[in-house]
Design an enzyme around this catalytic site. Structure first.
Site, PDB file in Angstrom:
ATOM      1  CG  ASP A  83      -6.640  34.681   3.742  1.00  0.00           C
ATOM      2  OD1 ASP A  83      -6.080  34.245   5.072  1.00  0.00           O
ATOM      3  OD2 ASP A  83      -6.895  35.843   3.863  1.00  0.00           O
TER       4      ASP A  83
ATOM      5  CE  LYS B 142      -0.459  30.567   2.857  1.00  0.00           C
ATOM      6  NZ  LYS B 142      -1.469  31.567   2.472  1.00  0.00           N
TER       7      LYS B 142
ATOM      8  N   GLY C 126      -3.124  32.793   9.389  1.00  0.00           N
ATOM      9  CA  GLY C 126      -4.070  31.986  10.122  1.00  0.00           C
ATOM     10  C   GLY C 126      -4.316  30.714   9.211  1.00  0.00           C
ATOM     11  CG  HIS C 127      -1.444  28.654   7.979  1.00  0.00           C
ATOM     12  ND1 HIS C 127      -0.293  28.244   7.413  1.00  0.00           N
ATOM     13  CD2 HIS C 127      -1.784  29.940   7.110  1.00  0.00           C
ATOM     14  CE1 HIS C 127       0.243  29.115   6.764  1.00  0.00           C
ATOM     15  NE2 HIS C 127      -0.532  30.177   6.433  1.00  0.00           N
TER      16      HIS C 127
ATOM     17  CD  GLN D  86       1.904  36.541   5.906  1.00  0.00           C
ATOM     18  OE1 GLN D  86       2.852  36.216   5.820  1.00  0.00           O
ATOM     19  NE2 GLN D  86       1.086  36.016   7.140  1.00  0.00           N
TER      20      GLN D  86
HETATM   21  P1  IMP Z   1       0.603  42.559   8.008  1.00  0.00           P
HETATM   22  O1  IMP Z   1       1.305  41.654   7.677  1.00  0.00           O
HETATM   23  O2  IMP Z   1      -0.163  42.475   9.368  1.00  0.00           O
HETATM   24  O3  IMP Z   1       1.539  43.826   8.279  1.00  0.00           O
HETATM   25  O4  IMP Z   1      -0.443  43.283   6.989  1.00  0.00           O
HETATM   26  C1  IMP Z   1      -0.332  43.478   5.635  1.00  0.00           C
HETATM   27  C2  IMP Z   1      -1.248  43.120   4.889  1.00  0.00           C
HETATM   28  O5  IMP Z   1      -1.323  41.756   4.503  1.00  0.00           O
HETATM   29  C3  IMP Z   1      -2.638  43.544   5.153  1.00  0.00           C
HETATM   30  O6  IMP Z   1      -3.332  43.727   3.815  1.00  0.00           O
HETATM   31  C4  IMP Z   1      -3.164  42.144   5.756  1.00  0.00           C
HETATM   32  O7  IMP Z   1      -4.546  42.150   5.435  1.00  0.00           O
HETATM   33  C5  IMP Z   1      -2.435  41.115   4.626  1.00  0.00           C
HETATM   34  N1  IMP Z   1      -2.121  39.837   5.480  1.00  0.00           N
HETATM   35  C6  IMP Z   1      -1.082  39.594   6.209  1.00  0.00           C
HETATM   36  N2  IMP Z   1      -1.217  38.319   6.659  1.00  0.00           N
HETATM   37  C7  IMP Z   1      -2.266  37.752   5.885  1.00  0.00           C
HETATM   38  C8  IMP Z   1      -2.583  36.384   5.906  1.00  0.00           C
HETATM   39  O8  IMP Z   1      -2.191  35.711   6.496  1.00  0.00           O
HETATM   40  N3  IMP Z   1      -3.556  36.337   4.978  1.00  0.00           N
HETATM   41  C9  IMP Z   1      -4.263  37.231   4.182  1.00  0.00           C
HETATM   42  N4  IMP Z   1      -3.851  38.617   4.224  1.00  0.00           N
HETATM   43  C10 IMP Z   1      -2.709  38.924   5.016  1.00  0.00           C
END
Ligand code: IMP
Length: 424
Positions: A13, A16, A40-41, A230
């Site tokens: 977040d 990017k 989520g970009h 991420q």
């Molecule tokens: P998952 O990737 O959905 O399995 O989530 C694993 C962890 O990564 C969780 O704490 C999510 O909140 C975090 N996470 C996954 N994708 C994002 C992102 O794009 N931005 C921020 N946190 C993320």
């Protein structure tokens, strides 16, 4: 030519999408190399706001080719029904998008499994986005996964049913009653039907061996930007394990996620917010639980763009940022959301930790251990930022960070629109 990389240095977040959109005019191709619809970009331009999950953020510029690489995982339902629908109202997409035949598919049952796993973990849950990310990467490394290329095979439905039935047995063994579970507001049967339709539609896109496309483009002198998803602290190897995502979010993931050799990596842009946020569970040493944390959340609109969850907020953590720069070989820094600090009279930054009675600057094995951040304080600029007359307090803040990290900050973002930037 080389592949330049843009990635997040914190827990995701960082903004990017906005910067990829700003940099895209300098590139022929924008490519995603890992992650999936957990990302989520957000892009804002001409008064419009768009959130992309799987599709690269170069899609709104004419003449830019966008590639979804083999390291990405794709949910056809989310990609077509949520993203393409939104984008098609603004620009034509099909001719600009190439998808790796080796990218793995997120099945409806992967989403059920993600849900079941999180419930099974109870208070130890990861706080997943519930998009099926971990079960899909488990099937990939477990050599059971279905790939985009499988959609083109005559026995796709058979392969799909085989894997679905394995998943349903696993789900049953976890006592998870999926008959009442909703996926994006739909029952499992409704979601599966919509998913299968979307999977069929995906076949009409350019599906190919993108590793050839990309390496040929480099040979032909084309400029490529790899867009990370991420952030470094969510990397499966070096993030705050087990509270991480299931892919390599760091620069090393570019090579395996695209089929690009390491000697083809060029500039590495590292993005960080002027403070810190995290969504989901897991350690966060500089987290604020007070009014300042609340202020950062409201001023920064810190709510997940994929899940809508409020993000946890805290001060900038320089030891973690330095670690992230080291892992990624960052060559240029970009500081995001400096404007969110506008109303603060004093800024605080973590410069080291005390751990087991000693001062440390390296990151300990377990960040949730008893570590206490040590802080330095700075005068805030306490005003809106005029990009033509940068406040002295902001210049001091930037210089301190640059000295600590021994890297230059090249751009400071001071607003959501693609034009609100200070170029240094
Ligand atoms: P998952 O990737 O959905 O399995 O989530 C694993 C962890 O990564 C969780 O704490 C999510 O909140 C975090 N996470 C996954 N994708 C994002 C992102 O794009 N931005 C921020 N946190 C993320």
């Amino acid at each position: 030519m080389k592949v330049d990389v843009l990635l997040g240095l914190q827990w995701g977040d960082e903004g990017k999408g906005k910067i990829v959109d700003v940099l895209t005019p300098h590139y022929d191709m924008v490519v995603r190399f890992q992650g999936g619809p957990n990302a989520g970009h957000t892009l804002e331009f001409d008064g419009q706001k768009v959130v992309l999950h799987t599709i690269p953020s170069g899609v709104f510029r004419e003449n830019t080719i966008n590639v979804i690489g083999n390291g990405v995982i794709i949910d056809p339902f989310i990609m077509l029904n949520k993203e393409v629908n939104q984008i098609s109202a603004i620009t034509e997409i099909k001719s600009k998008l190439y998808i790796s035949e080796k990218a793995h598919l997120i099945l409806p049952t992967h989403r059920l499994l993600d849900n079941a796993n999180e419930r099974f973990r109870g208070k130890n849950k990861i706080g997943s986005t519930l998009k099926g990310i971990t079960p899909t990467y488990i099937d990939k490394t477990g050599r059971n996964g279905l790939r985009v290329g499988d959609l083109l095979l005559s026995n796709f439905q058979q392969k799909y049913n085989y894997l679905k039935n394995i998943h349903l047995r696993q789900i049953k063994s976890m006592d998870f009653d999926y008959s009442t579970a909703l996926i994006d507001g739909l029952s499992f049967a409704e979601y599966e039907l919509a998913w299968l339709q979307a999977a069929q539609e995906l076949k009409s896109y350019h599906i190919c061996a993108t590793e050839y496309l990309l390496n040929k483009a480099l040979e032909d002198g084309k400029k490529i930007l790899a867009e990370g998803a991420q952030g470094t602290l969510l990397d499966i190897e070096f993030g705050s394990y087990p509270y991480v995502t299931s892919s390599n979010t760091i620069a090393a993931g570019v090579c395996s996620g695209l089929g690009i050799p390491p000697n083809r990596i060029g500039t590495v842009y590292g993005l960080f917010k002027a403070y810190c946020t995290r969504v989901g569970e897991g350690p966060f040493p500089t987290e604020l639980f007070d009014d300042t944390g609340e202020l950062l959340r409201t001023q920064g609109n810190e709510f997940g763009s994929t899940t809508g969850r409020p993000r946890r907020c805290g001060w900038l953590d320089l030891p973690l940022l330095k670690y992230a720069c080291m892992l990624n070989g960052v060559t240029e820094l970009i500081m995001m959301k400096a404007d969110v600090l506008n109303s603060l009279k004093t800024l605080t930054v973590c410069t080291n930790y005390t751990y087991k009675g000693k001062i440390i600057t390296e990151i300990p094995y377990d960040l949730s251990d008893d570590i206490s951040p040590q802080y330095e304080h700075f005068k805030g600029w306490n005003n809106t930022i005029d990009i033509n007359n940068i406040p002295a307090a902001l210049t001091d803040y930037i210089s301190f960070i640059e000295q600590y990290l021994n890297l230059k900050i090249k751009l400071v973002s001071v607003g959501r629109d693609r034009t609100q930037n200070i170029i240094l």
